[in-house]
Scaffold this active site. Structure first.
Site, mmCIF file in Angstrom:
data_model
loop_
_atom_site.group_PDB
_atom_site.id
_atom_site.type_symbol
_atom_site.label_atom_id
_atom_site.label_comp_id
_atom_site.label_asym_id
_atom_site.label_seq_id
_atom_site.Cartn_x
_atom_site.Cartn_y
_atom_site.Cartn_z
ATOM 1 N N ASP A 1 5.180 -1.643 -7.269
ATOM 2 C CA ASP A 1 3.970 -2.271 -6.719
ATOM 3 C C ASP A 1 4.120 -2.255 -5.205
ATOM 4 O O ASP A 1 4.884 -3.028 -4.637
ATOM 5 C CB ASP A 1 3.853 -3.701 -7.255
ATOM 6 C CG ASP A 1 2.837 -4.525 -6.480
ATOM 7 O OD1 ASP A 1 1.936 -3.939 -5.862
ATOM 8 O OD2 ASP A 1 2.962 -5.771 -6.498
ATOM 9 N N GLY B 1 -8.914 -1.162 -4.348
ATOM 10 C CA GLY B 1 -7.457 -1.227 -4.205
ATOM 11 C C GLY B 1 -6.801 -1.224 -5.583
ATOM 12 O O GLY B 1 -7.178 -2.013 -6.446
ATOM 13 N N ASP C 1 -4.058 -2.378 -6.562
ATOM 14 C CA ASP C 1 -3.476 -3.693 -6.885
ATOM 15 C C ASP C 1 -4.518 -4.597 -7.547
ATOM 16 O O ASP C 1 -4.202 -5.389 -8.441
ATOM 17 C CB ASP C 1 -2.916 -4.360 -5.623
ATOM 18 C CG ASP C 1 -3.939 -4.485 -4.491
ATOM 19 O OD1 ASP C 1 -4.786 -3.576 -4.340
ATOM 20 O OD2 ASP C 1 -3.911 -5.507 -3.768
ATOM 21 N N ARG C 2 -5.758 -4.453 -7.137
ATOM 22 C CA ARG C 2 -6.823 -5.306 -7.687
ATOM 23 C C ARG C 2 -7.156 -4.878 -9.112
ATOM 24 O O ARG C 2 -7.443 -5.714 -9.979
ATOM 25 C CB ARG C 2 -8.052 -5.228 -6.780
ATOM 26 C CG ARG C 2 -7.698 -5.506 -5.337
ATOM 27 C CD ARG C 2 -8.878 -5.402 -4.408
ATOM 28 N NE ARG C 2 -9.772 -6.539 -4.602
ATOM 29 C CZ ARG C 2 -10.966 -6.645 -4.035
ATOM 30 N NH1 ARG C 2 -11.426 -5.663 -3.278
ATOM 31 N NH2 ARG C 2 -11.709 -7.706 -4.231
HETATM 32 C C1 LIG Z 1 -7.480 -5.407 0.060
HETATM 33 C C2 LIG Z 1 -6.123 -4.741 0.100
HETATM 34 C C3 LIG Z 1 -5.825 -4.307 1.535
HETATM 35 C C4 LIG Z 1 -5.056 -5.763 -0.353
HETATM 36 O O1 LIG Z 1 -3.789 -5.188 -0.220
HETATM 37 P P1 LIG Z 1 -2.411 -6.015 -0.108
HETATM 38 O O2 LIG Z 1 -2.705 -7.306 0.547
HETATM 39 O O3 LIG Z 1 -1.930 -6.226 -1.520
HETATM 40 O O4 LIG Z 1 -1.480 -5.140 0.638
HETATM 41 C C5 LIG Z 1 -6.072 -3.542 -0.900
HETATM 42 O O5 LIG Z 1 -6.436 -3.951 -2.166
HETATM 43 C C6 LIG Z 1 -6.976 -2.404 -0.468
HETATM 44 O O6 LIG Z 1 -6.615 -1.618 0.390
HETATM 45 N N1 LIG Z 1 -8.185 -2.300 -1.071
HETATM 46 C C7 LIG Z 1 -9.135 -1.242 -0.819
HETATM 47 C C8 LIG Z 1 -10.549 -1.765 -0.711
HETATM 48 C C9 LIG Z 1 -11.052 -2.519 -1.942
HETATM 49 O O7 LIG Z 1 -10.268 -2.991 -2.776
HETATM 50 O O8 LIG Z 1 -12.284 -2.644 -2.072
HETATM 51 K K LIG Z 2 -3.632 -8.834 -2.066
#
Ligand SMILES: CC(C)(COP(=O)(O)O)[C@@H](O)C(=O)NCCC(=O)O
Ligand SMILES: [K+]
Ligand SMILES: Nc1ncnc2c1ncn2[C@@H]1O[C@H](COP(=O)(O)OP(=O)(O)O)[C@@H](O)[C@H]1O
Length: 258
Positions: A6, A107, A109-110
């Site tokens: 991750d 993202g 992670d989301r």
């Molecule tokens: C919003 C984020 C920067 C969070 O990342 P993190 O804090 O986990 O490093 C990442 O999910 C991202 O780059 N998202 C892309 C845009 C989106 O989710 O709409």
């Molecule tokens: K985050």
């Protein structure tokens, strides 16, 4: 065994999953220049130190930093002789729908948090992840990711104050004694700590009102307990939510491939 990675904008977490539990978890700063050889020296040293005998056969990666994926792919190929699943790539299927504007690259992670939250709690969730940014992921009744909110992260907010104002020092987040600060550090901590509680409360209330339904609020990220101890903001907290989601996505893709 599965190596789940991750990669956030600040830290990269590696966990080894034996099919039932995580037998090890290690964290390193995210640096896109780090090579596969460097990752392997670091990983194999930690494994030896902790006497972990893991035969890594599979690897899954979620990365909010696209540039690090190249070297992680080389790590998988050169040292574990496997092709990694990379969340967000077309070949990595998700057990939930993603309903956002066309052309939006959500993202990874989301997406992983959505899968994990739905697996553990079912639908109608708000997942709050305290990382570099603080993200709110909205999960519909059927488990779909339907959008959310991106706010500046807690440490980022404090760093921004320090970087922009000559007289403001570097400060770590903590709960201040009082709202009214009587020194600079206490004033800054109050602004970010209580400001953040207001931010989380208001955003969750508005998401629930906009959806017109009860929703559970699930938190992840190391800073969630700090806020929860002051005000009841979350219905549940998982420190390894993203890792759990990676194992669910891995299993889902394995089943599809069989
Ligand atoms: C919003 C984020 C920067 C969070 O990342 P993190 O804090 O986990 O490093 C990442 O999910 C991202 O780059 N998202 C892309 C845009 C989106 O989710 O709409
Ligand atoms: K985050
Ligand atoms: N338990 C904790 N206490 C204090 N700060 C933390 C804790 N966990 C993470 N942080 C800080 O929160 C920020 C985000 O961390 P992390 O969740 O690793 O972000 P990302 O996933 O975006 O890389 C970093 O600045 C990190 O130092």
């Amino acid at each position: 065994m599965l190596l789940a990675v991750d990669c956030g904008n600040t830290n990269t977490v590696f966990s080894i999953w034996d099919g039932e539990s995580f037998i090890a978890t290690w964290r390193t700063a995210t640096e896109w220049q780090r090579t596969a050889d460097q990752y392997y020296v670091w990983l194999s040293t930690l494994m030896r130190l902790q006497e972990i005998e893991a035969d890594i056969t599979d690897m899954i990666i979620s990365s909010t930093v696209p540039r690090v994926v190249f070297n992680l792919r080389v790590l998988a190929d050169r040292y574990f002789h496997t092709r990694p699943l990379v969340v967000g790539k077309p070949e990595c299927r998700l057990p939930v729908d993603v309903r956002v504007d066309a052309g939006t690259a959500v993202g990874p992670d989301r997406l992983v948090n959505t899968v994990a939250g739905y697996d553990l709690h079912g639908g109608n969730l708000v997942i709050v992840d305290f990382g570099t940014a603080t993200t709110f992921d909205v999960v519909a009744a059927d488990g779909a990711y339907i959008g959310g909110v991106i706010a500046p992260g807690v440490n980022l907010s404090l760093e921004a104050l320090h970087n922009a104002a000559a007289a403001l020092p570097h400060v770590d987040i903590s709960q201040p004694q009082a709202v009214i600060g009587t020194n600079t550090v206490a004033c800054m901590q109050s602004g970010v700590f209580w400001g953040y509680i207001g931010l989380v409360r208001e955003i969750c209330a508005r998401i629930k009102a906009e959806r017109g339904t009860e929703m559970r609020v699930i938190a992840t990220g190391g800073l969630a307990p700090l806020f929860q101890q002051a005000v009841d903001l979350f219905d549940d907290y998982h420190d390894d939510l993203t890792m759990h989601g990676l194992t669910v996505i891995h299993d889902f893709n394995k089943e599809k491939a069989e």
